[in-house]
Design a protein around this motif. Structure first.
Motif, PDB file in Angstrom:
ATOM      1  N   LEU A 147       4.107  -6.244  -8.073  1.00 13.62           N
ATOM      2  CA  LEU A 147       5.039  -7.195  -7.475  1.00 13.62           C
ATOM      3  C   LEU A 147       4.301  -8.502  -7.184  1.00 13.62           C
ATOM      4  O   LEU A 147       3.193  -8.495  -6.646  1.00 13.62           O
ATOM      5  N   LEU A 187       1.014  -4.964  -3.963  1.00  7.06           N
ATOM      6  CA  LEU A 187       2.258  -4.202  -3.863  1.00  7.06           C
ATOM      7  C   LEU A 187       2.735  -3.835  -5.260  1.00  7.06           C
ATOM      8  O   LEU A 187       2.676  -4.650  -6.188  1.00  7.06           O
ATOM      9  N   LYS A 193      13.769   2.258  -1.521  1.00  6.48           N
ATOM     10  CA  LYS A 193      14.834   1.583  -2.284  1.00  6.48           C
ATOM     11  C   LYS A 193      14.545   0.083  -2.291  1.00  6.48           C
ATOM     12  O   LYS A 193      15.041  -0.634  -1.440  1.00  6.48           O
ATOM     13  N   PRO A 194      13.691  -0.333  -3.263  1.00  3.81           N
ATOM     14  CA  PRO A 194      13.041   0.451  -4.321  1.00  3.81           C
ATOM     15  C   PRO A 194      11.825   1.204  -3.782  1.00  3.81           C
ATOM     16  O   PRO A 194      11.423   1.023  -2.636  1.00  3.81           O
ATOM     17  N   THR A 211       9.128   2.114 -11.373  1.00  2.00           N
ATOM     18  CA  THR A 211      10.187   1.797 -12.336  1.00  2.00           C
ATOM     19  C   THR A 211      10.742   3.035 -13.039  1.00  2.00           C
ATOM     20  O   THR A 211      11.881   3.025 -13.481  1.00  2.00           O
ATOM     21  N   GLN A 231       5.939  -1.648  -7.494  1.00  2.00           N
ATOM     22  CA  GLN A 231       7.278  -1.054  -7.460  1.00  2.00           C
ATOM     23  C   GLN A 231       7.406   0.002  -8.546  1.00  2.00           C
ATOM     24  O   GLN A 231       7.052  -0.246  -9.706  1.00  2.00           O
ATOM     25  N   VAL A 252      11.280  -6.421   0.665  1.00  2.00           N
ATOM     26  CA  VAL A 252      11.463  -5.866  -0.682  1.00  2.00           C
ATOM     27  C   VAL A 252      12.636  -4.898  -0.614  1.00  2.00           C
ATOM     28  O   VAL A 252      12.578  -3.882   0.100  1.00  2.00           O
ATOM     29  N   GLY A 253      13.710  -5.198  -1.317  1.00  2.00           N
ATOM     30  CA  GLY A 253      14.886  -4.327  -1.287  1.00  2.00           C
ATOM     31  C   GLY A 253      15.452  -4.229   0.118  1.00  2.00           C
ATOM     32  O   GLY A 253      15.702  -5.239   0.787  1.00  2.00           O
ATOM     33  N   VAL A 297       8.176   1.538  -3.236  1.00  2.00           N
ATOM     34  CA  VAL A 297       7.125   0.526  -3.118  1.00  2.00           C
ATOM     35  C   VAL A 297       5.842   1.188  -2.624  1.00  2.00           C
ATOM     36  O   VAL A 297       5.867   1.984  -1.682  1.00  2.00           O
ATOM     37  N   TRP A 298       4.735   0.839  -3.266  1.00  3.17           N
ATOM     38  CA  TRP A 298       3.406   1.299  -2.884  1.00  3.17           C
ATOM     39  C   TRP A 298       2.554   0.092  -2.519  1.00  3.17           C
ATOM     40  O   TRP A 298       2.760  -1.001  -3.054  1.00  3.17           O
ATOM     41  N   GLU A 350       1.508  -3.654 -15.260  1.00  7.08           N
ATOM     42  CA  GLU A 350       2.025  -2.342 -14.907  1.00  7.08           C
ATOM     43  C   GLU A 350       0.954  -1.270 -15.118  1.00  7.08           C
ATOM     44  O   GLU A 350       0.035  -1.434 -15.920  1.00  7.08           O
ATOM     45  N   ILE A 410       4.576   2.135 -12.548  1.00 13.54           N
ATOM     46  CA  ILE A 410       4.700   1.151 -11.484  1.00 13.54           C
ATOM     47  C   ILE A 410       4.385  -0.238 -12.037  1.00 13.54           C
ATOM     48  O   ILE A 410       3.589  -0.372 -12.959  1.00 13.54           O
TER      49      ILE A 410
END
Length: 329
Positions: A108, A120, A55-56, A124, A122, A282-283, A58-59, A72, A105
């Motif tokens: 970030l 990183l 949340k969110p 979507t 995120q 992050v989040g 993240v990779w 993206e 994704i």
């Protein structure tokens, strides 16, 4: 199956009774592989990113992408025994219709100064075919009506589907040992992974006592555990919100880690001694970058991991033999 199980299967498409199902990493046959594509580029590349946030979503990866630089990309989750062939489109990305899941994704704009090669991403949006679309809708309606247990993080709509997709790749459940020299804590983590031989990454929920302990003491041990310890490891989840306490509160190995002399958990197969280098928020997640100081293999056995119920159901529905370890509670 009893009548309740049959009704659940008919209404919701599920016969697997638990949201996260424990498995042995080494015996999970035909795992999914992940590929990445960029907009309007027919080229695809195998990638093994580390899942570090929900949340969110993240990779993280330190792998060198052979794709053009972009804001993206798309992750595709594909049968290992089927070659990825991007012959169609999904949201403008080359895709293979045989992929069981896809996730868009975005990059970030965050960097670890100590290791700037880490990227990183995120999530979507996501799409999967683990269960029938009508069953997906039915489950979404059920989730709105059922009250979440205290402490659970709400994952609305598409975010929950992206988490389900992320857990289609088996997540190793390791145990983190942290100590002040006298007292200690021991708690599980599955948001973690190796970036390269020198660096490791993991995340902990901001505000949790586990997060504060790791941030304060910096030197920790991350242990991989035998799969027959699945009940005990899950029961340690509550320790994320507990203070350090005496070592006699935990089931421990007779060994300590080689360099830091930190207690090791019972059932340890292998461990890494790592030290916090830097963190990024992050989040709801504090993502820690660690320098690997030592690795040690201490026993042989199958490694405790888990997958999401939806992917477990997909495997069962497709006749892929899978040994599940179901918890009593």
């Amino acid at each position: 199956m009893n009548s309740k199980q049959l009704l659940t299967q008919f209404l919701f498409g599920l016969t697997i009774p638990q949201q996260y199902v424990c498995v042995s990493l080494e015996t999970l046959t035909q795992p999914l592989r992940s590929f990445i594509t960029a907009h309007e580029e027919q080229q695809s590349s195998f990638i093994n990113p580390v899942f570090v946030g929900y949340k969110p979503v993240v990779w993280a990866t330190a792998e060198t992408l052979t794709l053009p630089q972009a804001d993206e990309y798309c992750l595709h989750f594909h049968n290992e025994d089927v070659f990825f062939d991007p012959i169609s489109l999904w949201k403008g990305f080359p895709a293979d219709n045989r992929s069981v899941a896809k996730m868009q994704i975005e990059v970030l704009p965050l960097k670890f100064e100590a290791f700037p090669e880490v990227r990183l991403f995120q999530g979507t949006r996501g799409s999967h075919s683990f269960i029938h679309p009508l069953h997906t809708i039915a489950n979404a309606l059920r989730e709105k009506l059922v009250k979440s247990p205290p402490g659970n993080v709400d994952l609305p709509g598409d975010l929950h589907d992206m988490v389900r997709i992320a857990y289609a790749i088996p997540r190793i459940i390791s145990l983190i040992s942290v100590t002040d020299g006298t007292r200690m804590n021991l708690f599980p983590t599955d948001l973690h992974g190796q970036l390269n031989k020198d660096y490791y990454i993991s995340s902990l929920r901001i505000g949790g006592k586990a997060q504060r302990q790791v941030q304060q003491y910096k030197k920790i041990v991350i242990s991989q555990i035998t799969s027959d310890q699945f009940e005990e490891v899950y029961n340690l989840g509550k320790n994320h919100m507990k203070d350090l306490t005496g070592a006699d509160s935990f089931k421990l190995s007779t060994m300590r880690s080689e360099k830091f002399q930190i207690p090791l958990p019972a059932g340890v197969l292998r461990y890494m001694e790592v030290e916090v280098v830097q963190f990024i928020d992050v989040g709801i997640h504090r993502i820690f970058l660690y320098k690997v100081e030592n690795r040690k293999q201490v026993a042989e056995g199958n490694t405790l991991s888990h997958i999401h119920q939806y992917y477990a159901q997909w495997r069962q529905s497709h006749g892929i033999s899978t040994e599940f370890f179901l918890r009593r509670s």
